[in-house]
Scaffold this motif. Sequence first.
Motif, PDB file in Angstrom:
ATOM      1  N   SER A 128       0.828  -1.211   0.000  1.00 44.71           N
ATOM      2  CA  SER A 128       0.000   0.000   0.000  1.00 44.71           C
ATOM      3  C   SER A 128       0.861   1.259   0.000  1.00 44.71           C
ATOM      4  O   SER A 128       1.800   1.389   0.791  1.00 44.71           O
ATOM      5  CB  SER A 128      -0.912   0.019   1.227  1.00 44.71           C
ATOM      6  N   ILE A 129       0.520   2.180  -0.863  1.00 48.78           N
ATOM      7  CA  ILE A 129       1.226   3.466  -0.897  1.00 48.78           C
ATOM      8  C   ILE A 129       0.571   4.469   0.048  1.00 48.78           C
ATOM      9  O   ILE A 129       1.046   5.601   0.190  1.00 48.78           O
ATOM     10  CB  ILE A 129       1.260   4.043  -2.331  1.00 48.78           C
ATOM     11  N   TYR A 130      -0.515   4.039   0.680  1.00 46.58           N
ATOM     12  CA  TYR A 130      -1.268   4.950   1.543  1.00 46.58           C
ATOM     13  C   TYR A 130      -0.909   4.813   3.020  1.00 46.58           C
ATOM     14  O   TYR A 130      -1.220   5.679   3.822  1.00 46.58           O
ATOM     15  CB  TYR A 130      -2.766   4.733   1.350  1.00 46.58           C
ATOM     16  N   VAL A 131      -0.260   3.709   3.394  1.00 53.11           N
ATOM     17  CA  VAL A 131       0.173   3.511   4.773  1.00 53.11           C
ATOM     18  C   VAL A 131       1.535   4.170   4.961  1.00 53.11           C
ATOM     19  O   VAL A 131       2.445   3.968   4.151  1.00 53.11           O
ATOM     20  CB  VAL A 131       0.250   2.010   5.115  1.00 53.11           C
ATOM     21  N   LYS A 132       1.686   4.938   6.023  1.00 49.45           N
ATOM     22  CA  LYS A 132       2.967   5.600   6.297  1.00 49.45           C
ATOM     23  C   LYS A 132       3.845   4.779   7.236  1.00 49.45           C
ATOM     24  O   LYS A 132       5.060   4.750   7.101  1.00 49.45           O
ATOM     25  CB  LYS A 132       2.725   6.995   6.900  1.00 49.45           C
ATOM     26  N   ALA A 133       3.228   4.125   8.228  1.00 52.78           N
ATOM     27  CA  ALA A 133       3.993   3.314   9.178  1.00 52.78           C
ATOM     28  C   ALA A 133       3.050   2.388   9.931  1.00 52.78           C
ATOM     29  O   ALA A 133       1.859   2.674  10.076  1.00 52.78           O
ATOM     30  CB  ALA A 133       4.750   4.196  10.165  1.00 52.78           C
ATOM     31  N   MET A 134       3.609   1.274  10.396  1.00 52.38           N
ATOM     32  CA  MET A 134       2.863   0.362  11.269  1.00 52.38           C
ATOM     33  C   MET A 134       3.635   0.150  12.557  1.00 52.38           C
ATOM     34  O   MET A 134       4.878   0.147  12.564  1.00 52.38           O
ATOM     35  CB  MET A 134       2.620  -0.986  10.580  1.00 52.38           C
ATOM     36  N   MET A 160      12.200  -2.534   5.737  1.00 61.39           N
ATOM     37  CA  MET A 160      11.516  -2.458   7.027  1.00 61.39           C
ATOM     38  C   MET A 160      10.202  -3.234   6.992  1.00 61.39           C
ATOM     39  O   MET A 160       9.854  -3.914   7.970  1.00 61.39           O
ATOM     40  CB  MET A 160      11.266  -0.999   7.419  1.00 61.39           C
ATOM     41  N   ARG A 161       9.471  -3.141   5.879  1.00 62.23           N
ATOM     42  CA  ARG A 161       8.220  -3.896   5.754  1.00 62.23           C
ATOM     43  C   ARG A 161       8.494  -5.391   5.840  1.00 62.23           C
ATOM     44  O   ARG A 161       7.785  -6.127   6.534  1.00 62.23           O
ATOM     45  CB  ARG A 161       7.515  -3.564   4.435  1.00 62.23           C
ATOM     46  N   ASP A 162       9.534  -5.833   5.136  1.00 63.95           N
ATOM     47  CA  ASP A 162       9.869  -7.255   5.142  1.00 63.95           C
ATOM     48  C   ASP A 162      10.304  -7.712   6.537  1.00 63.95           C
ATOM     49  O   ASP A 162       9.902  -8.787   7.001  1.00 63.95           O
ATOM     50  CB  ASP A 162      10.980  -7.540   4.130  1.00 63.95           C
ATOM     51  N   ASP A 163      11.132  -6.915   7.189  1.00 63.88           N
ATOM     52  CA  ASP A 163      11.579  -7.256   8.544  1.00 63.88           C
ATOM     53  C   ASP A 163      10.402  -7.304   9.513  1.00 63.88           C
ATOM     54  O   ASP A 163      10.327  -8.173  10.393  1.00 63.88           O
ATOM     55  CB  ASP A 163      12.614  -6.244   9.035  1.00 63.88           C
ATOM     56  N   PHE A 164       9.485  -6.366   9.365  1.00 69.29           N
ATOM     57  CA  PHE A 164       8.292  -6.297  10.208  1.00 69.29           C
ATOM     58  C   PHE A 164       7.477  -7.573  10.063  1.00 69.29           C
ATOM     59  O   PHE A 164       7.067  -8.188  11.061  1.00 69.29           O
ATOM     60  CB  PHE A 164       7.476  -5.074   9.779  1.00 69.29           C
ATOM     61  N   LEU A 165       7.270  -8.011   8.829  1.00 68.29           N
ATOM     62  CA  LEU A 165       6.509  -9.233   8.589  1.00 68.29           C
ATOM     63  C   LEU A 165       7.268 -10.476   9.057  1.00 68.29           C
ATOM     64  O   LEU A 165       6.664 -11.406   9.604  1.00 68.29           O
ATOM     65  CB  LEU A 165       6.168  -9.346   7.107  1.00 68.29           C
ATOM     66  N   ARG A 166       8.590 -10.483   8.880  1.00 70.89           N
ATOM     67  CA  ARG A 166       9.368 -11.640   9.345  1.00 70.89           C
ATOM     68  C   ARG A 166       9.286 -11.797  10.862  1.00 70.89           C
ATOM     69  O   ARG A 166       9.386 -12.917  11.377  1.00 70.89           O
ATOM     70  CB  ARG A 166      10.827 -11.511   8.895  1.00 70.89           C
ATOM     71  N   SER A 167       9.120 -10.692  11.568  1.00 76.31           N
ATOM     72  CA  SER A 167       9.025 -10.765  13.030  1.00 76.31           C
ATOM     73  C   SER A 167       7.742 -11.457  13.482  1.00 76.31           C
ATOM     74  O   SER A 167       7.600 -11.808  14.654  1.00 76.31           O
ATOM     75  CB  SER A 167       9.088  -9.357  13.635  1.00 76.31           C
ATOM     76  N   MET A 168       6.814 -11.654  12.545  1.00 72.62           N
ATOM     77  CA  MET A 168       5.533 -12.298  12.869  1.00 72.62           C
ATOM     78  C   MET A 168       5.493 -13.749  12.399  1.00 72.62           C
ATOM     79  O   MET A 168       4.413 -14.335  12.249  1.00 72.62           O
ATOM     80  CB  MET A 168       4.387 -11.519  12.205  1.00 72.62           C
ATOM     81  N   ASN A 169       6.646 -14.344  12.192  1.00 69.35           N
ATOM     82  CA  ASN A 169       6.722 -15.685  11.637  1.00 69.35           C
ATOM     83  C   ASN A 169       6.503 -16.766  12.698  1.00 69.35           C
ATOM     84  O   ASN A 169       7.365 -17.612  12.958  1.00 69.35           O
ATOM     85  CB  ASN A 169       8.067 -15.887  10.934  1.00 69.35           C
ATOM     86  N   ASP A 187       8.734   1.888   8.970  1.00 73.25           N
ATOM     87  CA  ASP A 187       8.453   2.966   8.031  1.00 73.25           C
ATOM     88  C   ASP A 187       8.015   2.282   6.736  1.00 73.25           C
ATOM     89  O   ASP A 187       8.798   1.578   6.109  1.00 73.25           O
ATOM     90  CB  ASP A 187       9.731   3.794   7.826  1.00 73.25           C
ATOM     91  N   TRP A 188       6.764   2.480   6.338  1.00 76.47           N
ATOM     92  CA  TRP A 188       6.189   1.719   5.235  1.00 76.47           C
ATOM     93  C   TRP A 188       6.760   2.116   3.876  1.00 76.47           C
ATOM     94  O   TRP A 188       6.514   1.445   2.874  1.00 76.47           O
ATOM     95  CB  TRP A 188       4.668   1.834   5.240  1.00 76.47           C
ATOM     96  N   SER A 189       7.539   3.191   3.830  1.00 80.59           N
ATOM     97  CA  SER A 189       8.186   3.570   2.572  1.00 80.59           C
ATOM     98  C   SER A 189       9.439   2.738   2.313  1.00 80.59           C
ATOM     99  O   SER A 189       9.997   2.774   1.220  1.00 80.59           O
ATOM    100  CB  SER A 189       8.552   5.053   2.580  1.00 80.59           C
ATOM    101  N   SER A 190       9.866   1.979   3.330  1.00 83.93           N
ATOM    102  CA  SER A 190      11.054   1.139   3.207  1.00 83.93           C
ATOM    103  C   SER A 190      10.654  -0.319   3.018  1.00 83.93           C
ATOM    104  O   SER A 190      10.056  -0.926   3.922  1.00 83.93           O
ATOM    105  CB  SER A 190      11.935   1.272   4.463  1.00 83.93           C
TER     106      SER A 190
END
Length: 226
Positions: free
Chosen positions: A128-134, A156-165, A150-153
């Motif tokens: 999503s290009i509309y999310v700024k951060a989670m 960071m998005r990939d690392d964030f999702l990997r933390s939920m594995n 930071d959702w522009s990175s």
Amino acid sequence: MATLNLAKSYDFFKPEEVKERIHIIGCGSVGSTVAELLARFGLTKLALYDFDKVEPKNLANQMFRQEHVGKEKSGTLAHMLCEINPEMKDSISVASHGYVAQKLSGYVFLCVDNIDLRREIAEAHKDSIYVKAMFDFRTRLTDAQHYAADWSSMKMRDDFLRSMNFTHEEATAETPVSACNTTLSVAPTIRMISSLGVANFINFAKGQEIKKFIQIDAFSFILDAF
């Protein structure tokens, strides 16, 4: 209509500079605390998601009071926030049916106690290009962790999702419970990790680099962040 006097914080943070909506998914221990902290900064464009009702056991570590037992968490929390800042009445929104695949934008705080749902939300909005951060929170009894991206990175998005594995069942197995199988949780741990998550958001909104990971032990006085 009365407004919140921000004389004590306005020179540090100007809430009108945050144009985007702030979504708080889950209004329990972390969600209600995060929402209260954001409201006291003068932020008004909050969206609250929770289908649950306040139970007596919730009063020990959530922002609710005795008079709220039996009422819907999301609507009750919205009313409490409007008592802090009546100006929020025109901009706060409530989803009393919880999160059901709504498209999100702006800032997203994942505060539900189910890792599968948090991962589902993050994956659904990965591109999503509309999310700024989670911002995500995981609590046990004395220790807790906060993850953010930071959702522009893409990294960071990939690392964030990997933390939920891991699964909800695996997380539940690691959660301390009482002899009656009640999840153990205390307010100091909740307050500390929620405050750090909100501080991370405020710094990011002010143009600073987001902290990807913060961990604490509230009773051993341990804090680490990077």
